[in-house]
Design a protein around this motif. Structure first.
Motif, PDB file in Angstrom:
ATOM      1  N   GLU A 282       0.810  -1.211   0.000  1.00 34.67           N
ATOM      2  CA  GLU A 282       0.000   0.000   0.000  1.00 34.67           C
ATOM      3  C   GLU A 282       0.850   1.271   0.000  1.00 34.67           C
ATOM      4  O   GLU A 282       0.331   2.353  -0.290  1.00 34.67           O
ATOM      5  CB  GLU A 282      -0.951  -0.012   1.192  1.00 34.67           C
ATOM      6  N   LYS A 285       2.404   1.081  -3.854  1.00 29.62           N
ATOM      7  CA  LYS A 285       1.336   0.719  -4.813  1.00 29.62           C
ATOM      8  C   LYS A 285       1.880  -0.275  -5.843  1.00 29.62           C
ATOM      9  O   LYS A 285       1.721  -0.126  -7.053  1.00 29.62           O
ATOM     10  CB  LYS A 285       0.776   1.956  -5.521  1.00 29.62           C
ATOM     11  N   SER A 311      -5.048   1.505  -6.159  1.00 28.91           N
ATOM     12  CA  SER A 311      -5.372   0.659  -5.006  1.00 28.91           C
ATOM     13  C   SER A 311      -5.867  -0.689  -5.513  1.00 28.91           C
ATOM     14  O   SER A 311      -6.437  -0.781  -6.606  1.00 28.91           O
ATOM     15  CB  SER A 311      -6.436   1.324  -4.127  1.00 28.91           C
TER      16      SER A 311
END
Length: 487
Positions: A282, A285, A311
């Protein structure tokens, strides 16, 4: 039915690899044939309920002595299990108290003159009610449990039922079938389990008797300070289990405990299984791989999956014969990116191309981008998803949206899974093949088991297959103690 001669008990290892042809001799002279009839090749029976009865017909019966033994097939190679003697007579009339599992049931025919013993092997499966049926992971009033539904009935709140009224705090997250579990690295006692996560807790339960064998408090080398359980996955390397808690990854070698992986990534809760398991960072990415007790970055063949400025919405791996994974991402623009990956080892490790087999851009208005639940199909690139009480089908090639079913008004879809058991393998027939859809309304769940056509469409159902209290988030099918994967 398999037959062979032995002279010494030390040769019992041949139980695991006996052949039908009899080439045995004794003192360089051919042994007389032993002719036995009236036995089945395999038997399934329930422990602590049934009586195992056998009465074979043996020609020239007076020439022999007889006894029956059982050997568990649940052992590590090189550590032969001890036999259980069930009877010292030809007629077997045994009230079964064996532990659940697979056995070689052996009819021992001993020649009175020579002392040579002929072993006649039958496959024996000792079952409990728990070994065949549907495990529905649910939450109800802030507690996580299973409803277990089998041919002759059901056990609601199965965890609580088998563990003195105790289940897991918090809403349900996921359950995975975890085969060949053991309590220590050197243990030869292997048993099948279900690893269960709620938002606040985790535990591992034996399937045969329902008992908890690991709790959150004793499954980590270093217990996490925060309980935020997000995902678990059974790796293709069957000795490893993956766990994600509070965006940190952990790996267990069965027989040991979960160890935390390096703090390389902020690990997304969404992951998929391949030759190496697939995750998403996260922070950067980027897609990466879990590689046992470490991570592996994608090679240059995966550059399009690095620094994506996106995402992750969904990942699903179709391990085994198919060896592909599908992934859905939301770009910063709001558009979707749907990818198909080759998840064989060489592709994930970066030395074989192409890793990305197909790639589609979806408009932000595509129903898949706003789905409340998404499920895959092991056999083809079909994707099923829910918008409200409607179920749609799309695929990687066309991304066309096709309405499949409209559930009753007020139903919210909580889970979509392809239940395919066993996982396809050459020469092994599939016994169970459904698209399972779980819906929820007014404090109760419904489970709809749809047959799937070769073009991915699902058949219509007039009523659900199962109903109960609570909200279902995961479905596992178990047959003879072996469970389905999550697709």
């Amino acid at each position: 039915m398999k037959q062979l001669y032995i002279i010494a008990a030390g040769l019992l290892l041949t139980l695991a690899m006996s052949c039908k042809k009899d080439n045995s001799t004794y003192a360089d002279h051919p042994l007389p044939p032993v002719v036995v009839s009236g036995l089945k090749d395999s038997v399934t029976i329930f422990t602590r309920r049934d009586t195992l009865k056998m009465n074979p017909v043996v020609e020239n019966e007076s020439n022999y002595d007889f006894y029956w033994t059982a050997y568990s097939t649940n052992f590590v190679q090189g550590n032969l299990p001890k036999a259980d003697t069930l009877s010292n007579a030809k007629i077997l009339n045994y009230p079964v108290v064996l532990a659940p599992g697979s056995y070689y049931l052996v009819f021992n025919v001993k020649d009175k003159k020579t002392g040579v013993i002929k072993l006649i092997n039958l496959n024996l499966f000792v079952a409990t009610v728990n070994m065949n049926g549907w495990y529905l992971l649910k939450d109800n009033a802030g507690k996580t449990d299973f409803d277990f539904i089998y041919k002759d009935g059901r056990i609601d709140n199965w965890i609580s039922f088998n563990n003195g009224g105790k289940n897991l705090d918090g809403n349900a997250v996921k359950a995975i079938f975890t085969p060949s579990f053991k309590m220590t690295i050197t243990s030869t006692d292997l048993f099948n389990t279900l690893t269960v996560l709620s938002e606040k807790d985790a535990a591992i339960y034996r399937i045969d008797n329902g008992k908890m064998v690991r709790s959150f408090d004793d499954m980590f080398f270093s217990k996490p300070a925060t309980r935020k359980l997000q995902n678990a996955f059974q790796s293709m390397a069957s000795n490893n289990i993956g766990l994600i808690n509070d965006n940190k990854a952990y790996s267990m070698t069965k027989g040991a405990l979960f160890t935390d992986l390096p703090s390389t990534y902020k690990v997304s809760a969404i992951a998929a299984v391949g030759a190496m398991d697939i995750g998403f960072d996260e922070n950067s990415k980027s897609v990466f791989c879990f590689n046992g007790s470490s991570f592996a970055a994608l090679g240059s063949n995966g550059n399009d999956l690095k620094n994506m400025n996106a995402s992750v919405l969904w990942l699903s791996g179709y391990a085994g014969q198919r060896s592909i994974a599908l992934g859905l991402f939301r770009m910063q623009s709001g558009q979707g990116l749907l990818v198909k990956l080759n998840v064989q080892y060489g592709y994930l490790a970066g030395f074989t191309s192409p890793l990305i087999m197909a790639k589609d851009t979806l408009p932000a208005t595509h129903g898949l981008m706003n789905a409340s639940a998404i499920g895959g199909n092991y056999d083809a690139d079909y994707i099923y998803y829910a918008n409200g009480n409607k179920i749609y089908l799309t695929d990687v090639a066309t991304t066309q949206e096709i309405l499949q079913e409209t559930l009753p008004a007020g139903e919210t879809v909580t889970c979509i899974q392809h239940i395919k058991y066993p996982q396809p393998t050459a020469g092994i027939p599939v016994t169970t093949d459904y698209l399972a859809i779980a819906s929820y309304a007014n404090g109760r769940y419904k489970i709809w088991l749809h047959k799937i056509s070769s073009t991915g469409t699902i058949d219509a159902l007039t009523k659900p297959n199962f109903e109960g209290d609570g909200r279902v988030s995961n479905v596992t099918y178990v047959e003879q103690g072996l469970g389905s994967r999550v697709f």
